[in-house]
Design a protein around this motif. Structure first.
Motif, PDB file in Angstrom:
ATOM      1  N   VAL A 200       0.845  -1.202   0.000  1.00  0.00           N
ATOM      2  CA  VAL A 200       0.000   0.000   0.000  1.00  0.00           C
ATOM      3  C   VAL A 200       0.870   1.238   0.000  1.00  0.00           C
ATOM      4  N   LEU A 201       1.885   1.228   0.868  1.00  0.00           N
ATOM      5  CA  LEU A 201       2.643   2.436   1.153  1.00  0.00           C
ATOM      6  C   LEU A 201       3.822   2.640   0.216  1.00  0.00           C
ATOM      7  N   GLY A 202       4.065   1.667  -0.658  1.00  0.00           N
ATOM      8  CA  GLY A 202       5.218   1.781  -1.540  1.00  0.00           C
ATOM      9  C   GLY A 202       6.537   1.614  -0.799  1.00  0.00           C
ATOM     10  N   LEU A 203       6.546   0.739   0.189  1.00  0.00           N
ATOM     11  CA  LEU A 203       7.757   0.483   0.972  1.00  0.00           C
ATOM     12  C   LEU A 203       8.026  -1.018   0.992  1.00  0.00           C
ATOM     13  N   SER A 204       9.275  -1.388   1.254  1.00  0.00           N
ATOM     14  CA  SER A 204       9.592  -2.804   1.383  1.00  0.00           C
ATOM     15  C   SER A 204       9.090  -3.303   2.741  1.00  0.00           C
ATOM     16  N   THR A 205       8.915  -4.606   2.815  1.00  0.00           N
ATOM     17  CA  THR A 205       8.442  -5.199   4.068  1.00  0.00           C
ATOM     18  C   THR A 205       9.350  -4.824   5.231  1.00  0.00           C
ATOM     19  N   VAL A 206      10.621  -4.921   4.984  1.00  0.00           N
ATOM     20  CA  VAL A 206      11.581  -4.627   6.047  1.00  0.00           C
ATOM     21  C   VAL A 206      11.431  -3.189   6.533  1.00  0.00           C
ATOM     22  N   HIS A 207      11.248  -2.303   5.590  1.00  0.00           N
ATOM     23  CA  HIS A 207      11.164  -0.902   6.000  1.00  0.00           C
ATOM     24  C   HIS A 207       9.847  -0.602   6.707  1.00  0.00           C
ATOM     25  N   VAL A 208       8.800  -1.287   6.332  1.00  0.00           N
ATOM     26  CA  VAL A 208       7.539  -1.146   7.064  1.00  0.00           C
ATOM     27  C   VAL A 208       7.765  -1.528   8.515  1.00  0.00           C
ATOM     28  N   ASN A 209       8.427  -2.638   8.690  1.00  0.00           N
ATOM     29  CA  ASN A 209       8.712  -3.101  10.049  1.00  0.00           C
ATOM     30  C   ASN A 209       9.457  -2.033  10.846  1.00  0.00           C
ATOM     31  N   ARG A 210      10.466  -1.474  10.245  1.00  0.00           N
ATOM     32  CA  ARG A 210      11.253  -0.463  10.972  1.00  0.00           C
ATOM     33  C   ARG A 210      10.447   0.799  11.219  1.00  0.00           C
ATOM     34  N   THR A 211       9.589   1.130  10.278  1.00  0.00           N
ATOM     35  CA  THR A 211       8.755   2.320  10.448  1.00  0.00           C
ATOM     36  C   THR A 211       7.749   2.126  11.581  1.00  0.00           C
ATOM     37  N   ILE A 212       7.203   0.921  11.659  1.00  0.00           N
ATOM     38  CA  ILE A 212       6.283   0.630  12.759  1.00  0.00           C
ATOM     39  C   ILE A 212       6.997   0.836  14.098  1.00  0.00           C
ATOM     40  N   GLN A 213       8.227   0.386  14.157  1.00  0.00           N
ATOM     41  CA  GLN A 213       8.971   0.531  15.406  1.00  0.00           C
ATOM     42  C   GLN A 213       9.201   1.994  15.750  1.00  0.00           C
ATOM     43  N   VAL A 214       9.440   2.788  14.738  1.00  0.00           N
ATOM     44  CA  VAL A 214       9.592   4.226  14.994  1.00  0.00           C
ATOM     45  C   VAL A 214       8.317   4.783  15.612  1.00  0.00           C
ATOM     46  N   LEU A 215       7.187   4.430  15.002  1.00  0.00           N
ATOM     47  CA  LEU A 215       5.907   4.933  15.526  1.00  0.00           C
ATOM     48  C   LEU A 215       5.660   4.421  16.938  1.00  0.00           C
ATOM     49  N   ARG A 216       5.982   3.175  17.161  1.00  0.00           N
ATOM     50  CA  ARG A 216       5.812   2.629  18.515  1.00  0.00           C
ATOM     51  C   ARG A 216       6.603   3.450  19.519  1.00  0.00           C
ATOM     52  N   LYS A 217       7.808   3.781  19.156  1.00  0.00           N
ATOM     53  CA  LYS A 217       8.668   4.506  20.102  1.00  0.00           C
ATOM     54  C   LYS A 217       8.132   5.894  20.411  1.00  0.00           C
ATOM     55  N   THR A 218       7.381   6.479  19.490  1.00  0.00           N
ATOM     56  CA  THR A 218       6.798   7.792  19.783  1.00  0.00           C
ATOM     57  C   THR A 218       5.705   7.685  20.828  1.00  0.00           C
ATOM     58  N   GLY A 219       5.198   6.463  21.023  1.00  0.00           N
ATOM     59  CA  GLY A 219       4.131   6.293  21.993  1.00  0.00           C
ATOM     60  C   GLY A 219       2.755   6.578  21.439  1.00  0.00           C
ATOM     61  N   ALA A 220       2.671   6.904  20.163  1.00  0.00           N
ATOM     62  CA  ALA A 220       1.374   7.225  19.577  1.00  0.00           C
ATOM     63  C   ALA A 220       0.522   5.974  19.361  1.00  0.00           C
ATOM     64  N   ILE A 221       1.176   4.875  19.060  1.00  0.00           N
ATOM     65  CA  ILE A 221       0.424   3.649  18.779  1.00  0.00           C
ATOM     66  C   ILE A 221       1.140   2.440  19.363  1.00  0.00           C
ATOM     67  N   SER A 222       0.410   1.335  19.392  1.00  0.00           N
ATOM     68  CA  SER A 222       1.081   0.053  19.463  1.00  0.00           C
ATOM     69  C   SER A 222       0.379  -0.887  18.491  1.00  0.00           C
ATOM     70  N   MET A 223       1.132  -1.815  17.962  1.00  0.00           N
ATOM     71  CA  MET A 223       0.591  -2.757  16.981  1.00  0.00           C
ATOM     72  C   MET A 223       1.014  -4.149  17.390  1.00  0.00           C
ATOM     73  N   GLN A 224       0.094  -5.091  17.189  1.00  0.00           N
ATOM     74  CA  GLN A 224       0.438  -6.469  17.507  1.00  0.00           C
ATOM     75  C   GLN A 224      -0.595  -7.390  16.895  1.00  0.00           C
ATOM     76  N   SER A 225      -0.127  -8.386  16.222  1.00  0.00           N
ATOM     77  CA  SER A 225      -0.961  -9.458  15.691  1.00  0.00           C
ATOM     78  C   SER A 225      -2.274  -8.932  15.099  1.00  0.00           C
ATOM     79  N   GLY A 226      -2.117  -8.089  14.108  1.00  0.00           N
ATOM     80  CA  GLY A 226      -3.291  -7.647  13.370  1.00  0.00           C
ATOM     81  C   GLY A 226      -4.176  -6.667  14.098  1.00  0.00           C
ATOM     82  N   LYS A 227      -3.649  -6.039  15.141  1.00  0.00           N
ATOM     83  CA  LYS A 227      -4.445  -5.074  15.881  1.00  0.00           C
ATOM     84  C   LYS A 227      -3.631  -3.808  16.113  1.00  0.00           C
ATOM     85  N   VAL A 228      -4.293  -2.689  16.082  1.00  0.00           N
ATOM     86  CA  VAL A 228      -3.618  -1.410  16.301  1.00  0.00           C
ATOM     87  C   VAL A 228      -4.283  -0.690  17.457  1.00  0.00           C
ATOM     88  N   TRP A 229      -3.487  -0.245  18.405  1.00  0.00           N
ATOM     89  CA  TRP A 229      -4.011   0.612  19.465  1.00  0.00           C
ATOM     90  C   TRP A 229      -3.567   2.035  19.199  1.00  0.00           C
TER      91      TRP A 229
END
Lengths: 253, 253
Positions: A200-229
Motif C-alpha cells: 500500500v505504502l510503496g515500501l519494502s516489508t523490512v522498511h515497514v517493520n522499521r517504520t512501525i517501530q519508529v511509531l511505537r517509540k513515539t508512543g502514539a500507537i502500538s501494533m500487535q498481531s493484526g491489531k492497532v491501538w
DNA sequence: CGCGGGGTTGATTGGATTCAATAGGCGTGG
DNA sequence: CCACGCCTATTGAATCCAATCAACCCCGCG
C-alpha cells in the motif's frame, strides 16, 4: 458498551452488516426512512470469500458491497512488483463501475474472510431514480474514494515513510469509526501483513517493520498481531500531517 | 494535414476548443446530434487565466472545462513539498465536484495561459436529465480520471523513474491524440518544466533531467523546449509497460 | 548589463532496498 | 503428539537509487 450495539457519534449502530452499510451511505447524504428500507430490501447476501481469495470481474457486475471483512484492490506488474491501490473496509462499495455500466478490470483480494452483499444494477438504477438521495449518497461515496486515492498519491509522492504509515493509520481510524469498528480501548483490527502494508505504502516489508517501530517509540500507537491501538490520536495526526476533511463523512442521521 | 483541421482516428476534428470538448465527451458515449447541440449552447466561455495562476474554488462552482491550455491539480504540504495529483489537458473537465454538489478544495494551477469554459451546474443537471447519454458520458469521463489516478499510484508505488516518465509520456500521447493535439511529426507540446514533471512523478528535478536523458538515449523520444517527439511509440510503450486500455476512450462516432 | 528561471552536470549524502539470518506462530501430516 | 514446513515478524549488514548540494550554461528580459 453493550455487546451488540456500538456507539457512533452519539447514535447507536447495530453491528448488523446491512445496517452498517445503510448507516454509512446516510453519512454522505441524509436518507429518508423509505429509502433506507428500499436499500435493505434490495440488498441480498452475496458470496462469502476466503482470505487471500481473488474476486473475479464477473462477481462485480452488480453493485457489490463489502459487508464484513477487508479487501484490497491491487495491480501486479510483469516484474512481480505489486501495488495495492485501495483498501476496502466493511460498509464500502467495492467498485463503482456500475455507475458507468463498464466492466471493470480491477483485481481484488480479500485479506480476511469476507461477506459480500449485492444489489442488482438494474434494481439499483431504479432505486436511484425513485430516491435521488440514494444516488447522491452513492456519488458522494465515489467522490470520497477518489479523495482517498488522491491522498495515497500524495503519500507515495512526497510523504516520508513514517508520515505515510501514520497517515494510513489515521485514515483507517476515521473510516472504521464511521462504521463502528473502533473498539473500546481505541483500537481496531488491521488484518494486513507488513508485506501488504508495504504494497500500500510503496515500501519494502523490512522498511515497514522499521517504520512501525519508529511509531511505537513515539508512543502514539502500538501494533500487535493484526491489531492497532491508537494511544495518542493527536500525536499520530500531527506526525502524519493528517486532515480528515477529505473523508467528508459528516455524521448525519 | 490542413491547418484548421486535424485528423483524429479517421475523423476530422476542427481545432475549435468547444468542438474538441464535445468530441471528447462523445468518445466516452455516443451523443445524439441534439445532445451535442445542447452542450454547445450551454457552454459559455469562462475566464482566460495566465500561466502560474491559481484557480480559486469559487471558479469551480459550475461544470468547468479546460478549453485550451494546461492545468495541474496539486497539494502543497507544510514542509514545502508539492505533489501534482493530476494533469489536465484541453477537453478535460477540471473538477467533478458538481456531481456531488460539493465544493471541492482542490488547488489548481495553470502551466500555460488557459481558456476555461463553463456550464451552470443547474443547466448541466437539466441536460443530464434531458439527454441521459450526456450524463453517462460524464460519468465515464469521471471514471477515466479515476483510472488515471490509479495509474499514478502504481507509478509512484512500484515503477522505476524511467518507467514513470515513459508511462506519463505514453499516457499524454493517447490523451492528446484523442483531442487532436498530436502534431504531424508525432510530437506534442508539453508545457511543463522539469520541476513540474518531478512534482508529478515523485522525483527531484535533477533526477527528472537525468531520466529524460536516459529516454533520449534509447531513441524512443526527444524533448526540447516544451515539446516532445515520440519517435518510437512502440519502444516507449514497452519501456513503460504501458497499456492504454484504462483510458477507455473508444473512438465512437 | 545584470538578473532570474530553466536546464545540465558532477560530487556527496542518505533513505530505502536488498540480502541474509533468526525467531515465533500455526497448521498439517506422519 | 511432535516434527516439519511455511508464513510473518524482526534484526543486522551491504548496496543502491535517488535526493541534495553545488556549479555552470543558456537565454529572455527588464
Amino acid at each position: 458498551v453493550p455487546t451488540r450495539l456500538i456507539s457512533v457519534s452519539g447514535t447507536l449502530l447495530g453491528n448488523d452488516p446491512v445496517e452498517r452499510f445503510v448507516h454509512r451511505l446516510a453519512m454522505f447524504e441524509p436518507l429518508e426512512p423509505e429509502a433506507r428500507d428500499a436499500l435493505r430490501r434490495a440488498l441480498t447476501r452475496g458470496p462469502l470469500t476466503g482470505a487471500m481469495q481473488e474476486l473475479n470481474g464477473e462477481a462485480l457486475q452488480d453493485v457489490t458491497i463489502l459487508l464484513s471483512g477487508w479487501l484490497c484492490h491491487f495491480r501486479l506488474l510483469d516484474n512481480g512488483r505489486r501495488q495495492i491501490t485501495s483498501i476496502l473496509v466493511p460498509g464500502d462499495i467495492i467498485d463503482y463501475g456500475f455507475l458507468t455500466s463498464n466492466s471493470t478490470e480491477l483485481q481484488c483480494v480479500a485479506t480476511t474472510p469476507s461477506q459480500l452483499g449485492r444489489i442488482r444494477s438494474r434494481q439499483f438504477a431504479e432505486l436511484g431514480v425513485q430516491f435521488p438521495s440514494i444516488m447522491r449518497a452513492t456519488l458522494k461515496a465515489a467522490a470520497t474514494e477518489a479523495a482517498i486515492g488522491r491522498e495515497q498519491i500524495i503519500s507515495l509522492g512526497v510523504r516520508s515513510a513514517t508520515e505515510r504509515l501514520s497517515h494510513l493509520l489515521c485514515e483507517l481510524w476515521y473510516r472504521l469509526s464511521a462504521v463502528g469498528l473502533i473498539n473500546a480501548e481505541n483500537s481496531y483490527d488491521l488484518p494486513m501483513t507488513q508485506a501488504e502494508l508495504g504494497a500500500v505504502l510503496g515500501l519494502s516489508t523490512v522498511h515497514v517493520n522499521r517504520t512501525i517501530q519508529v511509531l511505537r517509540k513515539t508512543g502514539a500507537i502500538s501494533m500487535q498481531s493484526g491489531k492497532v491501538w491508537i494511544s495518542d490520536l493527536k500525536k499520530l495526526t500531527s506526525l502524519a500531517g493528517f486532515d480528515p476533511s477529505y473523508l467528508s463523512a459528516t455524521p448525519s442521521n
